[in-house]
Design an enzyme around this catalytic site. Sequence first.
Site, PDB file in Angstrom:
ATOM      1  N   GLU A  37      -5.818 -43.886   1.153  1.00 51.27           N
ATOM      2  CA  GLU A  37      -7.223 -43.945   0.716  1.00 51.27           C
ATOM      3  C   GLU A  37      -7.391 -44.581  -0.660  1.00 51.27           C
ATOM      4  O   GLU A  37      -8.439 -45.143  -0.960  1.00 51.27           O
ATOM      5  CB  GLU A  37      -7.861 -42.550   0.741  1.00 51.27           C
ATOM      6  CG  GLU A  37      -7.352 -41.537  -0.285  1.00 51.27           C
ATOM      7  CD  GLU A  37      -6.141 -40.719   0.178  1.00 51.27           C
ATOM      8  OE1 GLU A  37      -5.407 -41.188   1.077  1.00 51.27           O
ATOM      9  OE2 GLU A  37      -5.929 -39.617  -0.370  1.00 51.27           O
ATOM     10  N   CYS A  54      -0.836 -37.093   3.810  1.00 48.14           N
ATOM     11  CA  CYS A  54      -0.034 -36.241   2.923  1.00 48.14           C
ATOM     12  C   CYS A  54       0.143 -34.841   3.512  1.00 48.14           C
ATOM     13  O   CYS A  54       0.873 -34.691   4.490  1.00 48.14           O
ATOM     14  CB  CYS A  54      -0.643 -36.227   1.529  1.00 48.14           C
ATOM     15  SG  CYS A  54       0.603 -35.878   0.281  1.00 48.14           S
ATOM     16  N   HIS A 100      -0.861 -41.703   0.368  1.00 45.76           N
ATOM     17  CA  HIS A 100      -2.335 -41.666   0.265  1.00 45.76           C
ATOM     18  C   HIS A 100      -2.931 -43.072   0.402  1.00 45.76           C
ATOM     19  O   HIS A 100      -3.236 -43.712  -0.609  1.00 45.76           O
ATOM     20  CB  HIS A 100      -2.749 -41.077  -1.091  1.00 45.76           C
ATOM     21  CG  HIS A 100      -2.486 -39.621  -1.205  1.00 45.76           C
ATOM     22  ND1 HIS A 100      -3.376 -38.679  -0.767  1.00 45.76           N
ATOM     23  CD2 HIS A 100      -1.417 -38.945  -1.689  1.00 45.76           C
ATOM     24  CE1 HIS A 100      -2.879 -37.464  -0.989  1.00 45.76           C
ATOM     25  NE2 HIS A 100      -1.690 -37.605  -1.544  1.00 45.76           N
TER      26      HIS A 100
HETATM   27  N1  GLN Z   1       1.284 -29.793  -1.063  1.00 42.55           N
HETATM   28  C1  GLN Z   1       1.995 -30.873  -0.470  1.00 42.55           C
HETATM   29  C2  GLN Z   1       3.148 -31.347  -1.343  1.00 42.55           C
HETATM   30  O1  GLN Z   1       3.154 -31.114  -2.520  1.00 42.55           O
HETATM   31  C3  GLN Z   1       1.063 -32.028  -0.126  1.00 42.55           C
HETATM   32  C4  GLN Z   1       0.467 -32.675  -1.333  1.00 42.55           C
HETATM   33  C5  GLN Z   1      -0.733 -33.554  -1.009  1.00 42.55           C
HETATM   34  O2  GLN Z   1      -1.301 -33.461   0.063  1.00 42.55           O
HETATM   35  N2  GLN Z   1      -1.157 -34.372  -1.942  1.00 42.55           N
HETATM   36  O3  GLN Z   1       4.027 -32.011  -0.870  1.00 42.55           O
END
Ligand code: GLN
Length: 534
Positions: free
Chosen positions: A510, A382, A508
């Site tokens: 994970e 992410c 994600h």
């Molecule tokens: N802050 C970033 C976004 O909103 C990444 C978010 C995250 O890593 N969950 O896109």
Amino acid sequence: MTKYIFITGGVISSLGKGITSASIGKIMESRGMKVTLIKLDPYINVDPGTMNPYQHGEVYVTDDGAETDLDLGHYERFTKAVITKFNNVTSGQVYNSVISKERRGDYLGKTIQVIPHITNEIKDRIRKGAHVSDAEIVLVEIGGTVGDIESLPFLEAVRQFRLDMGFENVLYVHVTLIPYVRSADEIKTKPTQHSVGKLREIGIQPDILICRTEKPLSDEIKEKISLFCNVSKDSVIEARDVESIYQIPLVFKGQGLDKIILKHFGLSYKSTDLKDWKKDIVEKAIRPKHKVLIALVGKYIALQDAYKSIYEALNHAGIYNDAKVDIRKVDSEDIERFGPAKFLKDVSGLLIPGGFGYRGIEGKIAAIRYARENAVPFLGLCLGMQCAVIEFARNVCGLKEANSTEFRQKTKHPIISLLEEQKKIKDLGGTMRLGVYPCEIKKGTLAYKVYKKGRIMERHRHRYEFNNKFRKLLADAGMTFSGIYAKKDLVEIVEVVGHPFFLAVQYHPEFKSKPDNVHPLFRDFIKAALLIKR
Ligand code: GLN
């Protein structure tokens, strides 16, 4: 008739109620039963999505895009239950819907009160979660500690549940602490007696006690707990500290907890053992052959719970590769102060997790540069992917100003930015790109080699996206865009060729890793790390 098990906690918080609930789910599954698990959270937030990780720990995201408590991650890792937005009920949701109903006029003429309106709403939500899951056994974990003001309406609802559903369909399990007092060289039952007393004041008599303890519970102690807490001695279960959380189902089954539960419910079910779980997971987890050191560079490293699912996914990858994964938790601001080499020169892999806000970003970018230039296997998740493309744009493509508009709104090179549809959004709660989306993977890429298929489904939680205006420039400089969400042409996976393992994803992974079904990205990341000789 659906059977309900309610799990409360006493004496202190952080007793591992979530893992206890998940483990009870697991042993009931080992009896061939279909289970689901619901978490009741007493806070007023509608969901934990807007809370800081230091307040709450990780926000766990489900397939259907609910932002939930991290205990739901344990439920999915231990059991086959499919967890959705119906599996996490908060005070915020309950009050929100009762107040909306009142405004609509649904209760015309009535005074709205905690009992029965709030408690009815809680019970309806428990039954709804049970209904959509179609489970035979529904485990309901009540957040907080008995004695807290916040959880009172939940406990009252849970008390009424036995009245509504019948004695034989409802079971109360209380997780408690039996502390060891060093100066007396004794373990003490008094806090448990008080905590059970508190539950009884509310009208709940626990049927089973799960006793967290450093020392074994002697027969004598069990008898004492049984007498003072009014729980039969067989139902006083010892939960001593173990090396791996995945041992806990074995510990419970070893004490016949599944039988005690079935007996209460008047059920007889086939027994399968947990042999595979023991051989393939627990034994590998506690006696690994190899060892590998991975650096995780983040800004919430001081809190064990902030990256829970990532730590677990690394753990699963270790189990699969027969290796102990040691994690060096590095504060990204320390990298800004002292440079990356100090923290990364002896590691076999670098992982950059998700996150929000500018603090610590430059440290993450410096760490990624170090991994890219020094052939250290790298996995970005992410925000980790967003940092990886910023790093590549700055240091390979020469776009010195490359940044995300999250960190610098007016940057000349907005490599990461908001989609038009996100720009219109005013409310911050529950409005990110959330939940599962398909991603098409290009053949011949590292991602394809890892997943061995052309289409995957992964969970998201972010607002910002890779800006396609820069795609050609980065591709010409050697970045591969190996995974795309076709419908909107959004970049999901990037990689750098000519590197042993350099892969970053906008989603994600994970959240979908399990001890008995490791996520392929973590599996192959650790495999690559094991090939690095240190
Ligand atoms: N802050 C970033 C976004 O909103 C990444 C978010 C995250 O890593 N969950 O896109």
